[in-house]
Design a protein around this motif. Sequence first.
Motif, PDB file in Angstrom:
ATOM      1  N   ASN A  78       0.779  -1.242   0.000  1.00 36.92           N
ATOM      2  CA  ASN A  78       0.000   0.000   0.000  1.00 36.92           C
ATOM      3  C   ASN A  78       0.806   1.284   0.000  1.00 36.92           C
ATOM      4  O   ASN A  78       0.323   2.316  -0.490  1.00 36.92           O
ATOM      5  CB  ASN A  78      -0.943  -0.003   1.215  1.00 36.92           C
ATOM      6  CG  ASN A  78      -1.957  -1.130   1.170  1.00 36.92           C
ATOM      7  OD1 ASN A  78      -2.486  -1.438   0.106  1.00 36.92           O
ATOM      8  ND2 ASN A  78      -2.215  -1.752   2.310  1.00 36.92           N
ATOM      9  N   ASP A 118      -2.922  -0.442   6.304  1.00 35.50           N
ATOM     10  CA  ASP A 118      -3.865  -1.280   5.567  1.00 35.50           C
ATOM     11  C   ASP A 118      -4.786  -0.460   4.668  1.00 35.50           C
ATOM     12  O   ASP A 118      -5.887  -0.897   4.323  1.00 35.50           O
ATOM     13  CB  ASP A 118      -4.685  -2.160   6.511  1.00 35.50           C
ATOM     14  CG  ASP A 118      -5.471  -1.369   7.545  1.00 35.50           C
ATOM     15  OD1 ASP A 118      -5.352  -0.120   7.561  1.00 35.50           O
ATOM     16  OD2 ASP A 118      -6.201  -1.992   8.341  1.00 35.50           O
ATOM     17  N   VAL A 171     -14.638   0.165   2.807  1.00 38.70           N
ATOM     18  CA  VAL A 171     -14.329  -1.141   3.387  1.00 38.70           C
ATOM     19  C   VAL A 171     -15.244  -2.144   2.689  1.00 38.70           C
ATOM     20  O   VAL A 171     -16.373  -2.380   3.124  1.00 38.70           O
ATOM     21  CB  VAL A 171     -14.553  -1.153   4.913  1.00 38.70           C
ATOM     22  CG1 VAL A 171     -14.006  -2.447   5.525  1.00 38.70           C
ATOM     23  CG2 VAL A 171     -13.907   0.056   5.566  1.00 38.70           C
ATOM     24  N   ARG A 219     -15.235  -5.379   2.293  1.00 37.73           N
ATOM     25  CA  ARG A 219     -15.600  -6.617   2.987  1.00 37.73           C
ATOM     26  C   ARG A 219     -16.789  -6.397   3.909  1.00 37.73           C
ATOM     27  O   ARG A 219     -17.620  -7.285   4.100  1.00 37.73           O
ATOM     28  CB  ARG A 219     -14.396  -7.129   3.779  1.00 37.73           C
ATOM     29  CG  ARG A 219     -14.645  -8.405   4.562  1.00 37.73           C
ATOM     30  CD  ARG A 219     -13.357  -8.909   5.206  1.00 37.73           C
ATOM     31  NE  ARG A 219     -12.785  -7.913   6.090  1.00 37.73           N
ATOM     32  CZ  ARG A 219     -13.153  -7.727   7.355  1.00 37.73           C
ATOM     33  NH1 ARG A 219     -14.141  -8.451   7.855  1.00 37.73           N
ATOM     34  NH2 ARG A 219     -12.566  -6.822   8.112  1.00 37.73           N
ATOM     35  N   TYR A 258      -9.139   2.840  -0.028  1.00 35.77           N
ATOM     36  CA  TYR A 258      -9.702   1.534   0.313  1.00 35.77           C
ATOM     37  C   TYR A 258      -9.051   1.035   1.599  1.00 35.77           C
ATOM     38  O   TYR A 258      -7.820   1.029   1.713  1.00 35.77           O
ATOM     39  CB  TYR A 258      -9.482   0.528  -0.819  1.00 35.77           C
ATOM     40  CG  TYR A 258     -10.326   0.824  -2.027  1.00 35.77           C
ATOM     41  CD1 TYR A 258     -11.573   0.216  -2.192  1.00 35.77           C
ATOM     42  CD2 TYR A 258      -9.899   1.721  -2.999  1.00 35.77           C
ATOM     43  CE1 TYR A 258     -12.364   0.490  -3.303  1.00 35.77           C
ATOM     44  CE2 TYR A 258     -10.685   2.009  -4.108  1.00 35.77           C
ATOM     45  CZ  TYR A 258     -11.914   1.397  -4.253  1.00 35.77           C
ATOM     46  OH  TYR A 258     -12.693   1.679  -5.346  1.00 35.77           O
ATOM     47  N   HIS A 259      -9.868   0.640   2.555  1.00 37.38           N
ATOM     48  CA  HIS A 259      -9.386   0.200   3.861  1.00 37.38           C
ATOM     49  C   HIS A 259      -9.560  -1.311   3.964  1.00 37.38           C
ATOM     50  O   HIS A 259     -10.676  -1.820   3.974  1.00 37.38           O
ATOM     51  CB  HIS A 259     -10.188   0.911   4.964  1.00 37.38           C
ATOM     52  CG  HIS A 259      -9.680   0.654   6.339  1.00 37.38           C
ATOM     53  ND1 HIS A 259     -10.422   0.918   7.476  1.00 37.38           N
ATOM     54  CD2 HIS A 259      -8.492   0.158   6.791  1.00 37.38           C
ATOM     55  CE1 HIS A 259      -9.723   0.605   8.544  1.00 37.38           C
ATOM     56  NE2 HIS A 259      -8.555   0.136   8.159  1.00 37.38           N
ATOM     57  N   TYR A 260      -8.446  -2.024   4.038  1.00 42.09           N
ATOM     58  CA  TYR A 260      -8.472  -3.482   4.094  1.00 42.09           C
ATOM     59  C   TYR A 260      -8.249  -3.944   5.528  1.00 42.09           C
ATOM     60  O   TYR A 260      -7.194  -4.462   5.877  1.00 42.09           O
ATOM     61  CB  TYR A 260      -7.409  -4.063   3.161  1.00 42.09           C
ATOM     62  CG  TYR A 260      -7.621  -3.663   1.719  1.00 42.09           C
ATOM     63  CD1 TYR A 260      -8.581  -4.291   0.935  1.00 42.09           C
ATOM     64  CD2 TYR A 260      -6.882  -2.630   1.148  1.00 42.09           C
ATOM     65  CE1 TYR A 260      -8.794  -3.914  -0.384  1.00 42.09           C
ATOM     66  CE2 TYR A 260      -7.082  -2.248  -0.171  1.00 42.09           C
ATOM     67  CZ  TYR A 260      -8.040  -2.885  -0.931  1.00 42.09           C
ATOM     68  OH  TYR A 260      -8.244  -2.495  -2.232  1.00 42.09           O
TER      69      TYR A 260
END
Length: 308
Positions: A20, A92, A121, A123, A211-213
């Motif tokens: 990242n 992340d 997020v 997911r 984008y936050h993983y």
Amino acid sequence: MTGVSVVIPNYNGEQLLRENLPSVVAAFREWGGPHELIVVDDASKDGSCRLLREEFPDVTLLVNPVNSGFSRTCNVGMAAARYPIALCVNTDVRVEPGLVAPLLRHFGDDNVFAVTPNILVEREGLNQGIVRGMYGKGFLKGSIAHLDERGEVRENLYCVGACVAYDLAKFRSLNGYSEIYTPYLFEDVDLSYRAWKRGWRSLYEPGATVYHYSSATISREKKRIKRTIYFRNRFLFHWINLTDPGFIARNMAHILMRLSVSFLWGDIAYYSAFVGACRRVGKAREFRRNVVASCRLTDREILSRTES
């Protein structure tokens, strides 16, 4: 042109940095303004520091001598920052092109404290960049937007710390992230809310995206620990920041009610959290005195501006 200091807290994030950090470097190269990248390593046990020294030599690397938690790690980076705007980014988080300029445009307003982009997020189906204010059962809550929601620039109850730009002078005047919440949870909520109490705005900017993983795998034991920390820090946040008498009364009533019945379903974490918060009540009183002394907006006024 306003300069930006990028502060990235890291703990055992070697792979996340590899994946990242290039997107952050590219976004600032595209923007072209004066900036610096600071990674604060929180005594990692992996190869994070080696990776940074070998593959990202232009990054300023600061290393905590011992593991200190999120708040202190971020505060170390903010103390070293040289530019008036500080962008805090988690390891992340992957940054999309065009991030910087839309965030910076808001800081011409002296009342702006913090700005978040879309923080997607996938997911969890959430856009953490939009946080609406709510109040129920004695507690303030942030309602996070659905993944597909964008809309206009709006005022947030708080700015999520995964990716947020701060007015650095205001950040420092608030003494940064409060370390009473160590190791994690509620630091970003508390910081934005203390800023709101002074009349400083937290905003959402729809023209920028990251984008936050966040981690998808948390062990059952870690979930129990995290739940206890969550409740402990939620107690502390409200004891420090609530100032409207009606809000305080409802908060106390709900806590007493919950303490009186939680044993029925064996909710040991709630009792552990309450005891943990009580152990930090002296420090909480110190922080509360500062909040009360500088308060310009009531809890109800902040909610009225952020709930819709």
